[in-house]
Design a protein around this motif. Structure first.
Motif: not given
Length: 158
Positions: A110, A113, A147-150, A153-154, A156-157
């Motif tokens: 993260n 990111r 930043w905005f893509s789901k 985000k998945r 990196f989380t």
């Protein structure tokens, strides 16, 4: 009597979710960051070598007359070449940091990111003021996707 089950330790891998694929755009961005970082390191090495070679050539008596055509004093020329050496070292450090960020993007860290979003925002703002349309579009797309893509985000989380 209750029998205890032995739990096998989970083997940690570089990629946190085994069996899950990275988003293709994350792979592409990471590879582009690797390429950009390698070229940055090569540029830093070229500047560093240019400064070192320039310093050694400046010390030779036969080339001192050739530098008179630059209309710079020897002190100014030495300062200029020393600046090349410093700039080369600084750019090499930036290239190594770029390699670390690219690796972090690849494995899904993260912190990479966040750093990528910040860097793309800086590139976007500087491109906006310098009217560099290509950098504006590329940095906007990369920063916006991460930043905005789901799916990003998945990635990196985990």
């Amino acid at each position: 009597m209750v029998k205890k089950r032995s739990v096998k330790p989970v083997k940690k891998t570089a990629y946190k979710l085994v069996g899950k694929k990275k988003p293709i755009l994350i792979r592409i961005i990471s590879i582009l960051m690797y390429i950009f970082a390698i070229f940055t390191i090569l540029l830093g090495v070229a500047l560093f070598i240019g400064g070192v070679v320039g310093e050694s050539v400046l010390s030779l008596e036969t080339f001192k007359t050739a530098f008179d055509s630059f209309q710079l004093s020897p002190a100014e020329l030495t300062t200029l070449l020393g600046s090349l050496i410093f700039a080369g070292l600084f750019i090499i450090v930036l290239g190594v940091a770029g390699l670390l960020i690219a690796r972090g993007l690849w494995i899904g860290s993260n912190w990479s990111r966040v750093l990528t979003i910040v860097l793309m925002a800086i590139f976007f703002i500087t491109a906006l003021f310098s009217l560099d349309i290509i950098t504006l579009i590329i940095s906007g797309l990369i920063g916006g996707y991460i930043w905005f893509s789901k799916s990003a985000k998945r990635h990196f989380t985990r």
